[in-house]
Every structure is written in structure tokens, then in C-alpha cells.
Design an enzyme around this catalytic site. Sequence first.
Site, short mmCIF file in Angstrom:
data_model
loop_
_atom_site.label_atom_id
_atom_site.label_comp_id
_atom_site.label_asym_id
_atom_site.label_seq_id
_atom_site.Cartn_x
_atom_site.Cartn_y
_atom_site.Cartn_z
N LYS A 124 -16.44 -7.20 5.08
CA LYS A 124 -15.32 -7.76 5.88
C LYS A 124 -15.28 -7.65 7.29
O LYS A 124 -15.86 -6.43 7.75
CB LYS A 124 -14.02 -6.93 5.12
N SER A 138 -2.99 -7.70 2.89
CA SER A 138 -3.34 -7.62 4.44
C SER A 138 -3.49 -8.96 4.98
O SER A 138 -3.18 -9.33 6.09
CB SER A 138 -4.43 -6.50 4.60
N ARG A 163 -2.58 -5.94 -8.13
CA ARG A 163 -1.38 -6.85 -8.08
C ARG A 163 -1.36 -8.12 -9.25
O ARG A 163 -0.19 -8.36 -9.66
CB ARG A 163 -1.38 -7.78 -6.76
N HIS A 188 0.95 -0.96 0.16
CA HIS A 188 -0.05 -0.08 -0.07
C HIS A 188 1.11 1.37 0.10
O HIS A 188 0.69 2.24 -0.79
CB HIS A 188 -0.95 0.11 1.64
P1 ADP Z 1 -10.02 -3.55 -0.14
O1 ADP Z 1 -10.61 -4.02 0.79
O2 ADP Z 1 -10.59 -2.17 -0.55
O3 ADP Z 1 -9.70 -4.28 -1.40
P2 ADP Z 1 -7.48 -3.51 0.54
O4 ADP Z 1 -6.54 -2.97 1.93
O5 ADP Z 1 -7.13 -4.88 0.62
O6 ADP Z 1 -8.73 -2.68 0.46
O7 ADP Z 1 -6.66 -2.92 -0.69
C1 ADP Z 1 -6.47 -1.58 -1.06
C2 ADP Z 1 -6.00 -1.08 -2.52
O8 ADP Z 1 -4.64 -1.60 -2.49
C3 ADP Z 1 -6.73 -1.95 -3.59
O9 ADP Z 1 -6.69 -1.51 -4.67
C4 ADP Z 1 -5.65 -3.37 -3.67
O10 ADP Z 1 -5.86 -3.93 -4.84
C5 ADP Z 1 -4.35 -2.50 -3.59
N1 ADP Z 1 -3.29 -3.30 -2.85
C6 ADP Z 1 -3.44 -4.14 -1.87
N2 ADP Z 1 -2.19 -4.86 -1.70
C7 ADP Z 1 -1.31 -4.33 -2.62
C8 ADP Z 1 -0.08 -4.46 -3.11
N3 ADP Z 1 0.85 -5.37 -2.61
N4 ADP Z 1 0.49 -3.81 -4.33
C9 ADP Z 1 -0.39 -3.11 -4.94
N5 ADP Z 1 -1.54 -2.64 -4.44
C10 ADP Z 1 -1.96 -3.37 -3.37
#
Ligand code: ADP
Length: 181
Positions: free
Chosen positions: A46, A133, A95, A22
Amino acid sequence: MGETKLKIAVCPGSFDPVTNGHVDIFERASKMFDLLIVTVFHNPNKTPLFDMQERVEMLKMTTNHIDNIRVDCCSGLLSDYVLKQRANIIIRGLRALVDFEYEFQRALLIRKVEPTIETLFIMTSNEYSFVSSSGIKEVAKFGGSIRGLVPESIENIIKERLNADKNTFKRRICLPVATAL
Ligand code: ADP
């Protein structure tokens, strides 16, 4: 002369917890806009490990090296929130192919609801392509190392929370037996 319009983008997510994947997206996106608003977005599908305020605090701790970032939280309709911030861009990270289908549908839905808002995707950096996460919580829960996957300042917070959860669980299943003895 008219008022100069700031380029503002919103980066919404669960951030439960924030990872180095992130932060990498925030660092790169912040260079493209005058202001990047990173928003903990309430996702009713979630069950989070950290409540919204805790996630906001962790984001603040891990993004204070980026000048043009503001951390916030919201629930409700994302497009309403984005317009209220005077932004018209949503940033999402990508990703792998598995992210694509979900993100694609989501972006189209948001555009249908509010055509003035565009979703911009930023491709993950190689070293974080496998970081999520949920993966981090799984590794940390079983005592694996999460060094280098999450910002150092929150590493212990994550471990402590998962251990606290484990202890609560242990207490819950052990207490009746202990009381009976
Ligand atoms: P959500 O529940 O909205 O998907 P996340 O916290 O899981 O929230 O992810 C927020 C954003 O960050 C999403 O667009 C996700 O694809 C992106 N993201 C999560 N991990 C990574 C990573 N390792 N590299 C790039 N983008 C990421």
C-alpha cells in the site's frame, strides 16, 4: 505463587487514517484484554497518505479515552512482533464477506508461521460496516462530508492533507506553464 500472566492482544493495521470503525473495534477489544497494543503495520503493498509516525500520532489522539491501549508501529514479520510483545492474540475487524477471504488466508498463514498465535475476529458494528480508510479518503478528496465516519479530532487533518496533495499536484502541472509565460 507464580507471576500473573497479562492477557495482551495486538491489533495491527494500516490505519491510513484511523476511522470510527477502527475505534469501535479498539473499544470493544480493549474490554477483553489487560492490554491492547494497536500497531501501525507497514504494508509494502500500500502507498499510504500518512507516514507511519503521523498514523501513530492520529491513533494516540483518538484512543486516549481507552486506558489499556498502547499505540506502536512495526514492520517485518507480524508474528515476531506479536511474540516480542508477549502477546498471543491478533485482533482483526470484519466488515463483510469480502473481508473474510483475505482475513481467513492471512490468519491461516500466520498460524502456520507461528502456531501459538491465534487470530480473533470482531464483527463490525452496523453503523460502521461500510466505513473504510480508502472510502473516507475518496469522499474527502472530492469535498464530501466525512463527519461521523472518523474521529472529530482528525477530520481536518485528513481534509488538509488531501487538499495539500491536490495543491501540490496543481503546482506540478501548472508551474511549467506559468514559468513559460
Ligand atoms: P489493513 O491494511 O491491515 O487491512 P486497515 O487499516 O484497512 O488495515 O484495517 C485494519 C483492520 O480493521 C482490518 O482487520 C480491517 O478489516 C478492520 N476494519 C477496517 N474498517 C473496519 C470497520 N469499519 N469495522 C470493523 N473493522 C474494520
